[in-house]
Design an enzyme around this catalytic site. Structure first.
Site, mmCIF file in Angstrom:
data_model
loop_
_atom_site.group_PDB
_atom_site.id
_atom_site.type_symbol
_atom_site.label_atom_id
_atom_site.label_comp_id
_atom_site.label_asym_id
_atom_site.label_seq_id
_atom_site.Cartn_x
_atom_site.Cartn_y
_atom_site.Cartn_z
ATOM 1 N N LYS A 181 3.815 10.309 10.372
ATOM 2 C CA LYS A 181 3.096 9.130 10.851
ATOM 3 C C LYS A 181 3.774 7.893 10.284
ATOM 4 O O LYS A 181 3.591 7.547 9.117
ATOM 5 C CB LYS A 181 1.627 9.142 10.427
ATOM 6 N N GLU A 255 4.281 9.123 -3.980
ATOM 7 C CA GLU A 255 5.159 8.112 -4.590
ATOM 8 C C GLU A 255 4.501 6.780 -4.320
ATOM 9 O O GLU A 255 4.426 6.326 -3.170
ATOM 10 C CB GLU A 255 6.568 8.200 -3.988
ATOM 11 N N CYS A 291 9.227 -0.631 -4.296
ATOM 12 C CA CYS A 291 8.259 -0.167 -5.288
ATOM 13 C C CYS A 291 8.823 -0.082 -6.697
ATOM 14 O O CYS A 291 8.094 -0.280 -7.670
ATOM 15 C CB CYS A 291 7.692 1.180 -4.873
ATOM 16 N N GLU A 390 0.931 -5.246 -8.820
ATOM 17 C CA GLU A 390 2.085 -5.190 -7.925
ATOM 18 C C GLU A 390 1.954 -6.265 -6.850
ATOM 19 O O GLU A 390 0.987 -6.293 -6.093
ATOM 20 C CB GLU A 390 2.198 -3.815 -7.277
#
Length: 483
Positions: A181, A255, A291, A390
């Site tokens: 997806k 992750e 990331c 983040e």
């Protein structure tokens, strides 16, 4: 890629099938803020069809389910060759959709999947998928490593092709099948991948692709026909997925986010003519939408002003512009919402008392596109929001420290642990500091995940490992046959 791109089917069971629903995903260019095309929006019925196709391929002993590792490796190498033929199209599609500078897309998105396919093809040919071990009770045991089955894979928008390959390259080597997806922000490149899969002669149903939103992703994660989930994305979404998989006792690889530290030791070489490219890649790659980046810059107090000047100079020197221009180093944010998020953190940094040493606004020369200037904050406390949360944009926070112990303590005072780097002229010293940082990976005077080594996070940065032999093992199930 043309100015507008339209697709009207999903790649399921080795062919393009009409969608079950009528919804569309419209992709907006981050460079121009204009629509650049659309694809069907997946539904639960489309996921059902894709999972059924993947299951059929997995259980077909006359096809994929019965292929030897060497046969799978040959197919993977054919897929790499087909992707090579489409490399320029992949890079163009990714840059047009998510704002990744085309120079970076050409180096990573258009190349890394093939690198992984060829690496795992080689590994598949030599991997011990079964072994006989002498026992302690008089007999021996045959230990087999069998493919996990059907994998539900959810891929983010920031590195859509590379991160898809993180999953399908080891998974294909193992003998698994996939339902992917893609993120709604990056869908066109998935069709190029599908074309390559078909051209490579990968058996029908081994790789299926259904673009869709969060609801479709949630349905895939909990689908009874899925044996394992592989997800790259936000920590918040990862927690939800892990709760579902925990209840189902379903294997999952996650992750997730990061807030890594780039530790500048007191003997580091900061001459940008020598280390500028490495520092840029470790802290600002892909417009900060990566990331593992070291967005917390830890500077020794004795060199703090020098470090601030160095990073401010770097940020100010970067070429900001359309992702499709070859000279662009910082492109736009992927969406208006992402730019709003980044700008809200810049406001928080100012509100908490940090000082803007570079950037802090929108580029004045660009009146269209979701651009943010590369921004450097000085006077940051590690407890500030911009140092703990983040941001996922080109925003760096420079934090002072006193001695190695203090640097390590600050680096570890984070909910995350995905990447990081240590900058020094003394290699052994750098390694000794790196060993003390609580993270899944860390570099010395550079940072880039290598295909041969495990990649993943600790703490809120994820579960499990991708890449390396460990990435292959994540798609295998061990069985003991007592002889």
């Amino acid at each position: 890629m043309s100015s507008t791109t339209e697709h009207n089917a999903f790649f399921i069971g080795g062919e393009y099938r009409a969608p079950a629903g009528t919804g569309r995903i419209t992709v907006i260019s981050p460079n121009t803020e204009e629509p650049i095309g659309s694809v069907p929006d997946g539904t639960e019925a489309d996921i059902d069809a894709a999972v059924a196709a993947a299951r059929q391929a997995f259980t077909d002993k006359s096809g994929w389910g019965g292929w030897s590792p060497a046969q799978r490796a040959d197919a993977m190498e054919r897929l790499a060759d087909e992707l090579d033929k489409r490399a320029a199209d992949l890079a163009q599609a990714v840059s047009a959709q998510n704002g990744m500078p085309i120079a970076i897309a050409g180096q990573l998105e258009a190349v890394f999947p093939q690198l992984l396919l060829r690496y795992y093809a080689g590994l598949a040919r030599e991997y011990p998928f079964e072994e006989t071990r002498p026992g302690l009770l008089g007999g021996s045991t045959l230990v087999t490593a069998d493919p996990v089955g059907v994998v539900g894979a959810i891929v983010p928008w920031n590195f859509p092709q590379a991160l898809a390959a993180f999953k399908y390259a080891p998974g294909l080597a193992a003998g698994a099948t996939f339902v992917f997806k893609p993120s709604p922000e990056t869908v066109f490149d998935a069709y190029t991948l599908a074309d390559a899969v078909a051209a490579a002669g990968i058996p029908d149903g081994v790789i299926n692709i259904v673009p869709g939103g969060r609801e479709v992703g949630a349905y895939l994660v909990s689908h009874p026909g899925v044996d394992k989930v592989a997800f790259t994305g936000s920590t918040a979404a990862g927690r939800t997925i892990s709760e579902v998989c925990g209840r189902l006792l379903r294997p999952v690889t996650l992750e997730l986010g990061g807030k890594s530290a780039a530790i500048i030791l007191d003997d580091a070489d900061l001459d940008l003519t020598r280390v500028g490219e490495q520092i840029f890649s470790a802290t600002l790659l892909n417009n900060g939408q990566t990331c593992f980046l070291g967005t917390r810059i830890l500077a020794p107090r004795s060199r703090y002003d020098e470090v601030v000047q160095t990073f401010a100079g770097l940020a100010g020197s970067l070429q900001v512009g359309s992702a499709l221009e070859a000279t662009t180093q910082i492109g736009p944010m992927v969406s208006a919402r992402q730019r709003e998020r980044v700008e809200s953190y810049i406001a928080k940094g100012k509100g908490d008392g940090a000082t803007v040493a570079a950037g802090g606004g929108r580029p004045q020369a660009l009146d269209r596109g979701w651009f943010v200037e590369p921004t450097v904050f000085a006077g940051v406390d590690n407890n500030h929001a911009i140092a703990q949360e983040e941001i996922f944009g080109p925003v760096l926070s420079i934090i002072s420290y006193d001695g190695d112990d203090d640097a390590v303590a600050i680096a570890n005072a984070s909910d995350y642990g995905l990447g990081g780097s240590v900058w020094t002229s003394d290699h052994d010293h750098g390694v000794s500091v790196a060993r003390r940082v609580e993270t899944g990976s860390i570099g010395i005077n550079a940072y880039l995940p290598d295909p041969t080594a495990p990649f993943g996070g600790v703490k809120s940065s994820g579960l499990g490992r991708e890449l390396g032999p460990e990435g292959l093992a994540a798609y295998l199930v061990k069985k003991s046959v007592y002889l």
